[in-house]
Structures are given as structure tokens and as C-alpha cells.
Design a protein around this motif. Structure first.
Motif, PDB file in Angstrom:
ATOM      1  N   PRO A  49      57.017  34.908  44.053  1.00 21.93           N
ATOM      2  CA  PRO A  49      56.287  36.145  43.744  1.00 21.93           C
ATOM      3  C   PRO A  49      54.836  36.124  44.198  1.00 21.93           C
ATOM      4  N   VAL A  50      54.190  34.955  44.131  1.00 19.44           N
ATOM      5  CA  VAL A  50      52.790  34.850  44.556  1.00 19.44           C
ATOM      6  C   VAL A  50      52.674  35.166  46.051  1.00 19.44           C
ATOM      7  N   VAL A  51      53.523  34.533  46.852  1.00 17.70           N
ATOM      8  CA  VAL A  51      53.502  34.749  48.299  1.00 17.70           C
ATOM      9  C   VAL A  51      53.891  36.192  48.628  1.00 17.70           C
ATOM     10  N   ALA A  52      54.871  36.727  47.900  1.00 16.59           N
ATOM     11  CA  ALA A  52      55.322  38.105  48.141  1.00 16.59           C
ATOM     12  C   ALA A  52      54.201  39.106  47.856  1.00 16.59           C
ATOM     13  N   LEU A  53      53.455  38.873  46.772  1.00 14.23           N
ATOM     14  CA  LEU A  53      52.361  39.773  46.439  1.00 14.23           C
ATOM     15  C   LEU A  53      51.246  39.687  47.479  1.00 14.23           C
ATOM     16  N   LEU A  54      50.909  38.479  47.909  1.00 13.11           N
ATOM     17  CA  LEU A  54      49.873  38.303  48.925  1.00 13.11           C
ATOM     18  C   LEU A  54      50.294  38.961  50.242  1.00 13.11           C
ATOM     19  N   TYR A  55      51.572  38.792  50.594  1.00 15.75           N
ATOM     20  CA  TYR A  55      52.089  39.393  51.828  1.00 15.75           C
ATOM     21  C   TYR A  55      52.016  40.917  51.757  1.00 15.75           C
ATOM     22  N   ALA A  56      52.433  41.472  50.624  1.00 14.51           N
ATOM     23  CA  ALA A  56      52.406  42.931  50.461  1.00 14.51           C
ATOM     24  C   ALA A  56      50.970  43.450  50.460  1.00 14.51           C
ATOM     25  N   TRP A  57      50.062  42.684  49.878  1.00 15.87           N
ATOM     26  CA  TRP A  57      48.668  43.100  49.779  1.00 15.87           C
ATOM     27  C   TRP A  57      47.968  43.032  51.138  1.00 15.87           C
ATOM     28  N   LEU A  58      48.151  41.901  51.842  1.00 15.09           N
ATOM     29  CA  LEU A  58      47.435  41.683  53.094  1.00 15.09           C
ATOM     30  C   LEU A  58      48.072  42.400  54.281  1.00 15.09           C
ATOM     31  N   VAL A  59      49.407  42.459  54.310  1.00 18.61           N
ATOM     32  CA  VAL A  59      50.109  43.032  55.457  1.00 18.61           C
ATOM     33  C   VAL A  59      50.418  44.514  55.250  1.00 18.61           C
ATOM     34  N   LYS A  60      50.946  44.853  54.075  1.00 21.25           N
ATOM     35  CA  LYS A  60      51.355  46.235  53.828  1.00 21.25           C
ATOM     36  C   LYS A  60      50.312  47.058  53.074  1.00 21.25           C
ATOM     37  N   ARG A  61      49.208  46.397  52.688  1.00 23.88           N
ATOM     38  CA  ARG A  61      48.135  47.066  51.947  1.00 23.88           C
ATOM     39  C   ARG A  61      48.614  47.647  50.624  1.00 23.88           C
ATOM     40  N   GLN A  62      49.556  46.944  49.977  1.00 23.80           N
ATOM     41  CA  GLN A  62      50.069  47.375  48.680  1.00 23.80           C
ATOM     42  C   GLN A  62      49.443  46.523  47.581  1.00 23.80           C
ATOM     43  N   ARG A  63      48.618  47.140  46.754  1.00 22.06           N
ATOM     44  CA  ARG A  63      47.953  46.393  45.680  1.00 22.06           C
ATOM     45  C   ARG A  63      48.946  46.095  44.561  1.00 22.06           C
ATOM     46  N   PRO A  64      48.950  44.867  44.038  1.00 19.26           N
ATOM     47  CA  PRO A  64      49.891  44.514  42.965  1.00 19.26           C
ATOM     48  C   PRO A  64      49.518  45.184  41.649  1.00 19.26           C
ATOM     49  N   ALA A  65      50.527  45.406  40.823  1.00 28.38           N
ATOM     50  CA  ALA A  65      50.282  45.932  39.479  1.00 28.38           C
ATOM     51  C   ALA A  65      49.567  44.881  38.649  1.00 28.38           C
ATOM     52  N   LEU A  66      48.980  45.309  37.549  1.00 28.55           N
ATOM     53  CA  LEU A  66      48.198  44.401  36.702  1.00 28.55           C
ATOM     54  C   LEU A  66      49.048  43.234  36.199  1.00 28.55           C
ATOM     55  N   VAL A  67      50.258  43.534  35.730  1.00 33.73           N
ATOM     56  CA  VAL A  67      51.139  42.470  35.215  1.00 33.73           C
ATOM     57  C   VAL A  67      51.518  41.501  36.326  1.00 33.73           C
ATOM     58  N   GLN A  68      51.814  42.030  37.510  1.00 32.56           N
ATOM     59  CA  GLN A  68      52.171  41.172  38.643  1.00 32.56           C
ATOM     60  C   GLN A  68      51.011  40.261  39.024  1.00 32.56           C
ATOM     61  N   GLY A  69      49.812  40.822  39.063  1.00 33.90           N
ATOM     62  CA  GLY A  69      48.640  40.028  39.412  1.00 33.90           C
ATOM     63  C   GLY A  69      48.365  38.937  38.387  1.00 33.90           C
ATOM     64  N   PHE A  70      48.508  39.283  37.105  1.00 37.36           N
ATOM     65  CA  PHE A  70      48.282  38.295  36.048  1.00 37.36           C
ATOM     66  C   PHE A  70      49.287  37.149  36.130  1.00 37.36           C
ATOM     67  N   CYS A  71      50.568  37.502  36.318  1.00 39.59           N
ATOM     68  CA  CYS A  71      51.611  36.473  36.396  1.00 39.59           C
ATOM     69  C   CYS A  71      51.438  35.599  37.642  1.00 39.59           C
ATOM     70  N   ALA A  72      51.029  36.214  38.753  1.00 42.66           N
ATOM     71  CA  ALA A  72      50.799  35.451  39.975  1.00 42.66           C
ATOM     72  C   ALA A  72      49.659  34.465  39.783  1.00 42.66           C
ATOM     73  N   LEU A  73      48.584  34.915  39.130  1.00 43.28           N
ATOM     74  CA  LEU A  73      47.451  34.024  38.856  1.00 43.28           C
ATOM     75  C   LEU A  73      47.871  32.889  37.931  1.00 43.28           C
ATOM     76  N   ALA A  74      48.682  33.211  36.926  1.00 43.96           N
ATOM     77  CA  ALA A  74      49.173  32.187  36.007  1.00 43.96           C
ATOM     78  C   ALA A  74      50.021  31.149  36.752  1.00 43.96           C
ATOM     79  N   LEU A  75      50.853  31.615  37.692  1.00 40.17           N
ATOM     80  CA  LEU A  75      51.681  30.700  38.482  1.00 40.17           C
ATOM     81  C   LEU A  75      50.812  29.770  39.330  1.00 40.17           C
ATOM     82  N   VAL A  76      49.746  30.305  39.905  1.00 41.28           N
ATOM     83  CA  VAL A  76      48.849  29.479  40.720  1.00 41.28           C
ATOM     84  C   VAL A  76      48.201  28.390  39.870  1.00 41.28           C
TER      85      VAL A  76
END
Length: 298
Positions: free
Chosen positions: A95-122
């Protein structure tokens, strides 16, 4: 029921690391990837023959290269160079890589819950992979990152191609093409670059190794991929992703049973938290959807 079925291929894939380290730890990753992919693809072709059209070949060839040739290479490099349980749990970082890919390549900002969980995973992964507590191989860590990237990129390509090509054709030929590329690479490596890595072939293969190879080709690849693609056509990606919690669980269990990998309680706690945070956004989304459906019915 579908989520329980989705746990089957995820669990089978999660056994890859421990089975490889237990039975074939000295075998070259490229060879293992070829053995896993090519026979499985040929079996699927024999079971239900299919043939892409001339226009479909480029897309399928690209998927076979990324989804199978590269991904399987990374997976077996991980299996050989990382602790089995760590490799399995590390894959929940998708999910972390998927969110970064969507953000950087597709310009899709992650939802708040997705961002929080991704940060927690890191943060949790940083703690779990601390070299002071776990013996890590740099090559294995690089392969883990490569595997995560190929999953995200490969999944994007599959969605595009399967919109125009039957899923069975894509599944069959990505395994055949990827397996063939790996087989060619293994032969080049054996004859020109690292013949010493293939000296084990002069000795007889043990019954344990034959059993491991059967497991990797039939349940782990052919059956798991059939069930995976079949389920994706009958359930949402959110539901299927929720079933993938079985992958790291299988990695942890098999590591303990087959190769006696043991960790401290705090390390198991971090593994559990990583599993939870990896599926939490999908779980909340699934609950929200079902509540909306229930509300609409009432």
C-alpha cells in the motif's frame, strides 16, 4: 465467503519464502523463477488452449516481463537473502508503494486514513528491519523494494490489458513468456557468468526438493493464480485486498515450522501491527460500503 476464498491464494504465495529457504536455498533465483513460472503456464495452456492476436502480443509480453520475469526474480532473491518471516511481512508494504505511485505518477492524493496507515507502515517497517535486531542482506532489501514496485506497476498494466484480452489468455501467456525469459537468462548465467551456481545439478535432486518444486509450480502458482484472477472477477479489489492478510501469516507460520525462525515478542507484535495497518483502509471502506447498502435497503 469470497474474502475467505481470497485468503487461499494469498496463503499459498506466503509459503514461497520458507519453502525456498528450506528446500532449495542454494539454487539460483533466476532458475527457481523459471521452474515456477514456465511449467505452470504450459499446464494452463494444455488445460485450456488460448492464443493472443497479433495486436495483443506487445501488451502481454510487457506484462510477462514485469509481472513474472522481474517479479519472480525479486521474490526468490528475497527468499534466499532475507529471513522468511521478514520477507513475507515486508510485502504488506505494497500500500505504501501504491500510494506513492498514485501520488507521484497519477497525481492522486491519498485519503487521510490511507496516508496515516502508510506512515504507520513505514515507521513499523523501519523498526522491524533495524539491523541491530535482524540480520539483513542489502541485496534482499533491494529485491523487496523491486518486488513492491513490480506489483504496483504490473497490476496497473494488467488492468489495462485485461480490458481488451480474456483474463485466461493473459494469465497463461504471462507465465509462459516470463518463464521463458527466465529460462533463457538462467542458461546464459549457467554457461557464461556463474556456472559454479549450477553445479548442484550434477547431483541428484532430493525427494524434499522435488516436493518443494511441485508445491511451487502447482498449488503456489497454477492453482493460486487461477483462483486469484477468477476471484477478481467476482469481488471488489477492496474485498480481495482484505484477504491478503493470509500472505504474511503464512510466511510467519512456515518460517517457524520449516526453518525454525524465532523472533522476540515485540517483533511479532510489530508484524501483527503491520498486517493490521496494511488492510485497515480497505477494511474501513468495506464496512462503510456494507453500511450504506444496509441503509439503502432499510
Amino acid at each position: 465467503m469470497n474474502i475467505l476464498l481470497a485468503m487461499i491464494p494469498a496463503f499459498l504465495w506466503g509459503t514461497t519464502y520458507a519453502v525456498t529457504k528450506y528446500a532449495t536455498p542454494e539454487w539460483p533465483p533466476i532458475l527457481l523463477g523459471a521452474i515456477r513460472a514456465l511449467p505452470a503456464g504450459l499446464l494452463l495452456l494444455l488445460f485450456k488452449p488460448s492464443w493472443p492476436t497479433a495486436k495483443q502480443w506487445p501488451g502481454i509480453f510487457l506484462i510477462g516481463t514485469i509481472n513474472i520475469a522481474l517479479f519472480f526474480s525479486f521474490i526468490f532473491v528475497m527468499a534466499i537473502n532475507l529471513p522468511a518471516a521478514i520477507a513475507g511481512v515486508g510485502m504488506v508494504s505494497v500500500p505504501v508503494v501504491a500510494l506513492l505511485y498514485a501520488w507521484l505518477v497519477k497525481r492522486q492524493r491519498p485519503a487521510l486514513v490511507q496516508g496515516f496507515c502508510a506512515l504507520a507502515l513505514v515507521v513499523l517497517a523501519w523498526r522491524l528491519f533495524d539491523p541491530q535486531h535482524v540480520a539483513l542482506n542489502v541485496l534482499g532489501v533491494v529485491a523487496l523494494i523491486g518486488a513492491l514496485l513490480t506489483i504496483v506497476i504490473g497490476s496497473t498494466l494488467v488492468k489495462k490489458v485485461t480490458a481488451k484480452v480474456h483474463w485466461w489468455t493473459v494469465l497463461t501467456w504471462q507465465l509462459i513468456i516470463g518463464g521463458s525469459l527466465l529460462a533463457i537468462a538462467a542458461m546464459v548465467q549457467a554457461f557464461y557468468f556463474a556456472p559454479q551456481q549450477y553445479q548442484f545439478l550434477t547431483a541428484s535432486i532430493t525427494s524434499t526438493q522435488w516436493l518443494a518444486l511441485f508445491w511451487l509450480v502447482i498449488p503456489n502458482t497454477a492453482l493460486a493464480y487461477i483462483l486469484y484472477v477468477w476471484l477478481l472477477g467476482r469481488m471488489s479489489v477492496v474485498e480481495f485486498t482484505f484477504g491478503t492478510i493470509a500472505n504474511p501469516i503464512a510466511g510467519i507460520l512456515c518460517a517457524g515450522i520449516l526453518i525454525n525462525e524465532q523472533y522476540a515478542n515485540w517483533q511479532y507484535a510489530i508484524m501483527l501491527l503491520m498486517i493490521v495497518f496494511s488492510v485497515l483502509p480497505q477494511g474501513l471502506d468495506l464496512i462503510k460500503r456494507r453500511m450504506m447498502i444496509q441503509k439503502a435497503r432499510n
